[in-house]
Design a protein around this motif. Structure first.
Motif: not given
Length: 480
Positions: A43-53, A68-74, A129-131
């Motif tokens: 589980t890690i935090a999501v980095t948001i890119e291009n917020e100025d859009v 804002g946090n996403v959980t995934f399997n490896v 990511l839900q906004v």
């Protein structure tokens, strides 16, 4: 030789191939048993890119539903997966890929491994990511310095400044629009000198309540506040006037209210100030015949470097007491007249036994005066021998006005040293007995007619001499 070797290698070739495959299989089985493929969640935090859009769209976004946090399997070999941590992965949401929907907008999340990427399998199914989108508002506010507490006794707060003094804010319109003011508070309790402090600005609504800033973006987080501490001092207010009131009226008093104010400034400036003076030209009494008041802004007359401790005292009231004067006439014997600057060897004779002196003032003040308390003065400096009319002056308080009072007199060049007629000459050279003789001659019952008239038949009031009688008397004295 080679033939023998080839023959041995190909002998029972089928069995040899089967044995080889079995060996490989056994090796793989052993390896899998020793380093199997495993799955591990991260589980890690999501980095948001291009917020100025989003900002360029005039919108403000907020991540919702804890996306804002996403959980995934490896998936991968245990020997590799066990070495991994959350820092070996990156999850990004590019706002350029925003999918707008009626209620909740979404942005796909991309997850990548920063190490062993080729040996790992990452599940990406349904990672978004839900906004929520709201109208964006930008505003800027002047930061106001605020003092908390009071400085030590005898000191006052001077100027205050904030650096930097401009706060830029952006965020949801619903929140930014609530901001009414921004203040930076510094504690000056018991201070006696300048104070500087680092302060977090407070965003306040119209009721003075703090606005929640968690969803706001601000260009600064702290400011520096400087507060100057000055010395205080109580000083009197002085006021005069210009012009003249209506005839018969007099300015009795000019009274400021309050009569003193508290000022503040640096010690070196205040040491030379004992009063605040309102120029006479500010209050004009021309033609005035009654009491009146005038509002004056005292700050206009404060010296440079000085301010009021209480700004509410800026406007003061000045009361100008204008009252009608009463007149009172006093009969003063000429014996009470002081003669100044009579040269040695000269004497003076008055042409009347007494003079009428009219004085104007308040009844309460006039009642304190008596005829004997008045000491009029006649200055004969530079006057030659002969008959004259002179102006009397009185040394009275300025609350009295003395009407013009003249007296006839004669200066004689030859002093009467024989005193054959019984006259006496005082230290000033004034012939008092001669004046008495003249007055007796002019008083009814003592002249030839016995009816108060003189030889010419003219009626003269007691104490009022005639010039022809003065001439005769003076002549008689000269003959002596």
């Amino acid at each position: 030789m080679l033939k023998r070797l080839a023959k041995k290698l190909t002998h029972n070739l089928g069995l040899k191939l089967v044995a080889l495959l079995f060996a490989v299989g056994m090796w793989m089985a052993v390896v899998n048993l020793d380093d199997p493929t495993i799955n591990k969640p991260f589980t890690i935090a999501v980095t948001i890119e291009n917020e100025d859009v989003i900002a360029s769209m005039g919108k403000y976004f907020e991540v919702i539903n804890e996306s804002g946090n996403v959980t995934f399997n490896v998936s991968g070999k245990r020997s590799i997966v066990d070495k991994l941590s959350v820092s070996d992965f990156k999850a990004t949401a590019d706002m350029n890929q925003l999918i707008q929907q009626d209620d909740t907008s979404v942005v796909p999340i991309e997850i990548v491994a920063l190490r062993y990427a080729s040996q790992l399998t990452i599940s990406r199914r349904g990672k978004e990511l839900q906004v929520s989108l709201e109208d964006l508002m930008r505003a800027q506010f002047i930061i106001q310095p605020v003092a908390k507490g009071d400085p030590a006794d005898g000191y006052a707060l001077g100027s205050m400044e904030v650096t930097p003094n401009l706060l830029k804010v952006s965020g949801p319109k619903a929140i930014v629009s609530e901001i009414e003011s921004v203040k930076a508070t510094i504690d000056i309790s018991d201070m006696t000198s300048r104070i500087t402090d680092s302060v977090v600005p407070a965003l306040l609504d119209k009721d003075g309540e703090a606005v929640d800033t968690t969803r706001l973006t601000m260009n600064i987080s702290t400011v520096t506040v400087n507060a100057e501490i000055l010395v205080e001092k109580n000083v009197a207010i002085r006021a005069g006037y210009s012009g003249d009131p209506e005839e018969g009226f007099e300015v009795i008093a000019v009274t400021p209210d309050p009569e003193e104010i508290k000022i503040k400034g640096t010690a070196d400036v205040l040491n030379g100030i004992n009063a605040i003076t309102i120029p006479d030209t500010v209050i004009n009494v021309d033609g005035v015949n009654a009491i009146f008041t005038q509002q004056i802004d005292i700050t206009k007359y404060l010296p440079s470097g000085v301010t009021l401790s209480d700004s509410s005292q800026a406007n003061i009231t000045v009361k100008v007491d204008v009252e009608q004067l009463a007149g009172k006439t006093f009969t003063v014997p000429v014996d009470n007249i002081d003669v100044d600057n009579l040269p040695e060897g000269y004497r003076i004779m008055f042409g009347t036994r007494s003079v009428e002196i009219t004085i104007f003032g308040l009844n309460s003040d006039l009642s304190e005066l008596t005829a004997t308390s008045l000491r009029p003065v006649l200055d004969v400096e530079g006057v030659s021998a002969g008959s004259h009319v002179g102006q009397l002056t009185l040394n009275l308080d300025s609350k009295f006005i003395v009407a013009d009072t003249t007296v006839p007199y004669t200066i004689i060049t030859e002093p009467d040293t024989n005193a054959s007629d019984g006259d006496t000459v005082d230290d000033s050279g004034q012939d008092n007995d001669a004046a008495d003789t003249q007055a007796d001659t002019e008083t009814g019952g003592e002249d030839g007619n016995g009816d108060g008239s003189n030889a010419d038949g003219d009626t003269t009031a007691a104490g009022q001499g005639r010039s022809d009688t003065n001439t005769n008397t003076d002549t008689g004295d000269s003959e002596d």
